[in-house]
Every structure is written in C-alpha cells, then in structure tokens.
Design a protein around this motif. Structure first.
Motif, PDB file in Angstrom:
ATOM      1  N   ARG A  43       0.784  -1.318  -0.023  1.00 40.89           N
ATOM      2  CA  ARG A  43       0.078   0.044  -0.057  1.00 40.89           C
ATOM      3  C   ARG A  43       0.965   1.303   0.145  1.00 40.89           C
ATOM      4  O   ARG A  43       1.998   1.266   0.215  1.00 40.89           O
ATOM      5  CB  ARG A  43      -1.017  -0.052   1.163  1.00 40.89           C
ATOM      6  N   THR A  44       0.307   2.268  -0.202  1.00 41.02           N
ATOM      7  CA  THR A  44       1.050   3.808  -0.273  1.00 41.02           C
ATOM      8  C   THR A  44       0.139   4.695  -0.075  1.00 41.02           C
ATOM      9  O   THR A  44      -1.108   4.539  -0.131  1.00 41.02           O
ATOM     10  CB  THR A  44       1.535   3.981  -1.714  1.00 41.02           C
ATOM     11  N   GLY A  47      -3.111  11.660   1.337  1.00 38.74           N
ATOM     12  CA  GLY A  47      -3.206  11.215   2.771  1.00 38.74           C
ATOM     13  C   GLY A  47      -4.165  10.188   3.440  1.00 38.74           C
ATOM     14  O   GLY A  47      -4.488   9.791   4.521  1.00 38.74           O
ATOM     15  N   ARG A  48      -4.136   9.190   2.227  1.00 36.26           N
ATOM     16  CA  ARG A  48      -5.044   8.005   2.518  1.00 36.26           C
ATOM     17  C   ARG A  48      -4.151   6.835   1.973  1.00 36.26           C
ATOM     18  O   ARG A  48      -3.678   6.912   0.992  1.00 36.26           O
ATOM     19  CB  ARG A  48      -6.354   7.994   1.624  1.00 36.26           C
ATOM     20  N   SER A  49      -4.311   5.641   2.817  1.00 37.26           N
ATOM     21  CA  SER A  49      -3.526   4.574   2.249  1.00 37.26           C
ATOM     22  C   SER A  49      -4.348   3.824   1.340  1.00 37.26           C
ATOM     23  O   SER A  49      -5.478   3.355   1.386  1.00 37.26           O
ATOM     24  CB  SER A  49      -3.493   3.693   3.595  1.00 37.26           C
ATOM     25  N   THR A  50      -3.847   3.551   0.077  1.00 40.99           N
ATOM     26  CA  THR A  50      -4.312   3.026  -1.239  1.00 40.99           C
ATOM     27  C   THR A  50      -3.519   1.633  -1.625  1.00 40.99           C
ATOM     28  O   THR A  50      -2.245   1.865  -1.613  1.00 40.99           O
ATOM     29  CB  THR A  50      -4.188   4.034  -2.322  1.00 40.99           C
ATOM     30  N   ASN A  90       0.113   0.090 -11.752  1.00 39.77           N
ATOM     31  CA  ASN A  90       1.437   0.547 -12.018  1.00 39.77           C
ATOM     32  C   ASN A  90       1.700   2.114 -12.181  1.00 39.77           C
ATOM     33  O   ASN A  90       2.385   2.655 -11.967  1.00 39.77           O
ATOM     34  CB  ASN A  90       1.939  -0.274 -13.020  1.00 39.77           C
ATOM     35  N   SER A  91       0.521   2.765 -12.445  1.00 38.81           N
ATOM     36  CA  SER A  91       0.374   4.055 -12.725  1.00 38.81           C
ATOM     37  C   SER A  91       0.692   4.784 -11.260  1.00 38.81           C
ATOM     38  O   SER A  91       1.277   6.016 -11.315  1.00 38.81           O
ATOM     39  CB  SER A  91      -0.910   4.662 -13.239  1.00 38.81           C
ATOM     40  N   LEU A  92       0.447   4.133 -10.016  1.00 40.97           N
ATOM     41  CA  LEU A  92       0.849   4.997  -9.019  1.00 40.97           C
ATOM     42  C   LEU A  92       2.101   4.740  -8.574  1.00 40.97           C
ATOM     43  O   LEU A  92       2.824   5.798  -8.191  1.00 40.97           O
ATOM     44  CB  LEU A  92       0.049   4.083  -7.751  1.00 40.97           C
ATOM     45  N   VAL A  93       2.711   3.769  -9.147  1.00 45.53           N
ATOM     46  CA  VAL A  93       4.417   3.457  -9.029  1.00 45.53           C
ATOM     47  C   VAL A  93       4.997   4.565  -9.870  1.00 45.53           C
ATOM     48  O   VAL A  93       6.053   5.185  -9.562  1.00 45.53           O
ATOM     49  CB  VAL A  93       4.828   2.122  -9.311  1.00 45.53           C
ATOM     50  N   GLU A  94       4.525   4.600 -11.130  1.00 46.24           N
ATOM     51  CA  GLU A  94       5.311   5.475 -12.124  1.00 46.24           C
ATOM     52  C   GLU A  94       4.839   6.956 -11.787  1.00 46.24           C
ATOM     53  O   GLU A  94       5.856   7.598 -11.804  1.00 46.24           O
ATOM     54  CB  GLU A  94       4.532   5.207 -13.579  1.00 46.24           C
ATOM     55  N   GLU A  95       3.934   7.285 -11.096  1.00 44.14           N
ATOM     56  CA  GLU A  95       3.762   8.718 -10.679  1.00 44.14           C
ATOM     57  C   GLU A  95       4.747   9.226  -9.390  1.00 44.14           C
ATOM     58  O   GLU A  95       5.358  10.297  -9.446  1.00 44.14           O
ATOM     59  CB  GLU A  95       2.288   8.804 -10.253  1.00 44.14           C
ATOM     60  N   LEU A 134       6.455   2.362   0.008  1.00 48.24           N
ATOM     61  CA  LEU A 134       5.632   1.513   0.617  1.00 48.24           C
ATOM     62  C   LEU A 134       5.069   1.930   2.126  1.00 48.24           C
ATOM     63  O   LEU A 134       5.825   2.084   2.918  1.00 48.24           O
ATOM     64  CB  LEU A 134       6.406   0.223   0.700  1.00 48.24           C
ATOM     65  N   HIS A 135       3.715   1.773   2.262  1.00 48.09           N
ATOM     66  CA  HIS A 135       3.427   2.089   3.613  1.00 48.09           C
ATOM     67  C   HIS A 135       3.608   0.789   4.467  1.00 48.09           C
ATOM     68  O   HIS A 135       3.718  -0.287   4.094  1.00 48.09           O
ATOM     69  CB  HIS A 135       1.977   2.365   3.343  1.00 48.09           C
ATOM     70  N   PRO A 136       3.935   0.847   5.559  1.00 45.06           N
ATOM     71  CA  PRO A 136       4.308  -0.308   6.604  1.00 45.06           C
ATOM     72  C   PRO A 136       3.095  -1.375   6.535  1.00 45.06           C
ATOM     73  O   PRO A 136       1.925  -1.119   6.454  1.00 45.06           O
ATOM     74  CB  PRO A 136       3.906   0.207   7.970  1.00 45.06           C
TER      75      PRO A 136
END
Length: 240
Positions: free
Chosen positions: A151-152, A156-159, A164-169, A200-202
């Motif tokens: 999650r990331t 302000g919210r855990s998603t 893969n667009s989140l990673v590329e952004e 990476l969120h915990p």
C-alpha cells in the motif's frame, strides 16, 4: 354491557411483558446517553504498577545495552535486507523505545517494514528488541508482501498498489515504473532503496481474532522476539 373475563395467567403475562419493554427502553436510553456524553475510562491501580515496572525494565535494559562493549555487539560486514515486524504491544514502554518505534515506522501492532541492516539500524532494532522480531527475507517473501499487502499514501489515504500508474507517478523519476521494479529495488538494496521503502506503507499483517484476545495464543503463533534469521520467512508465510 358485561366486561369479558380475562384469565389471570394472561394478565400476569401482559404485566411481565410491559415491565420487560420498560426495562429495555430504559437501558437503551442510558446507552444513548453514554454514547453522546463523555466516556469514563476506569483504570485499576494494578495497571499503573504494571506500566511503571515495564518502563523501569526498559530503562535498565537500555542502560545495560549502552554499557555493553562494542566488540560484543556483532555488526554486519555488508548491508543486508531485513524485515522487521512488531509482535508485542508497547503501550507501557519508556519514551526512548516509543521514539525508536516511531522512527522505524512500527507504531501499530503487527506492522512490518523493510530495512537496510547496518550498524545504525541494528542499534535501533536492539533498542526495541522485546517488542519486535526481524530477519532476512528471501525474494519470494518480498514479492508476496509487496504484491499482496503493498500500500502507499495517496492524498493522505492508504491505497492498495493495484495499478502501476501509482508507482510510475511517485517513482518514475528514479526509473521505477512498475511493481516488479519496486521488488527488484528493495530486494537488491539498489541506489533508490530508501525512496522505495518510504514509498511503501508499513505492511499490516492479519492475525486471528482469538490470538489478539489471548496473549498466550498470540505468543505461540508469533514466536519469540529478536533476531530469527531466515526463519522470518516462515512467519511471513504464516501471517500473510
């Protein structure tokens, strides 16, 4: 006009039913008042004594660790990937332990993070050793954790990392454009490991409800604290 006779047992039953309805209504009103008003948190004196003893034990342990010669503390010759998981509650620990847990991002129970094991990180792990366990994950464990529990933070919210667009952004400027790149960067301790690990969120590992209620059962399922080497992979398979 004659009034119809009602059997005595029926009258008693009606009276009993009316009393039950009034008691139920009164209990609901009291519950609503407690919900709307301030909650009174009562703590027994034994809990204060237990917390004080726990803080004292932490201070004594940290003082002994500070006096321990550096030659007796093994330091890895080269950086290694480690996975730290918090398996014990730290509500009554001392302030130094709480700050170390916050620095490691292990503020919640059964949360885990990837670390680059060095002398500095090893010092922090020893400081919070009674509350966490750590070890050396293999590629399969890293892949399963990131793909299943990754999650990331987005606005302000855990998603969940479902695209893969989140990673590329977030990591495109580092040349990381997909989840496979994140897995490779974390496992190989690449030049952008710190950015990838903070991205990476915990990881929150699920634990059975009965083990949360029963401390003995929880200790049996999670095992001992401290360094467990490659055996951390078995715990990850069990909880993931």
């Amino acid at each position: 006009m004659r009034i119809p006779k009602v059997p005595e047992n029926l009258l008693k039953r009606r009276k009993k039913y009316q009393g039950l309805k009034e008691n139920y209504k009164r209990s609901n009103q009291n519950l609503q008042r407690r919900r709307n008003g301030e909650k009174f948190n009562f703590k027994r004196p034994e809990s204060f004594v237990r917390d004080s003893r726990q803080r004292h034990r932490d201070k004594v342990r940290l003082a002994r660790l500070a006096r321990k010669p550096a030659s007796l503390l093994p330091v890895p010759t080269s950086p290694r990937l480690a996975f730290a998981l918090r398996i014990r509650s730290a509500n009554s620990c001392c302030l130094a332990v709480k700050k170390a847990l916050q620095f490691l991002r292990l503020t919640r129970l059964f949360s885990g993070v990837f670390l680059k094991l060095s002398s500095g990180s090893l010092t922090l792990l020893r400081r919070v050793e009674p509350y966490i366990t750590w070890g050396y994950p293999n590629l399969k464990s890293v892949r399963e954790l990131i793909l299943k529990r990754g999650r990331t933070m987005v606005k302000g919210r855990s998603t969940p990392l479902s695209d893969n667009s989140l990673v590329e952004e977030k990591l495109g400027k580092c040349g990381i454009i997909c989840l496979e790149d994140v897995i490779h960067e974390v496992f190989s301790l690449g030049p952008h490991f710190k950015v990838s690990s903070l991205f990476l969120h915990p990881f929150m590992l699920p634990v059975a409800r009965h083990s949360r209620r029963n401390r003995t059962r929880q200790a049996l399922e999670t095992g001992h604290c401290g360094d467990r080497g490659s055996a951390i992979n078995e715990l990850i398979r069990k909880l993931n």
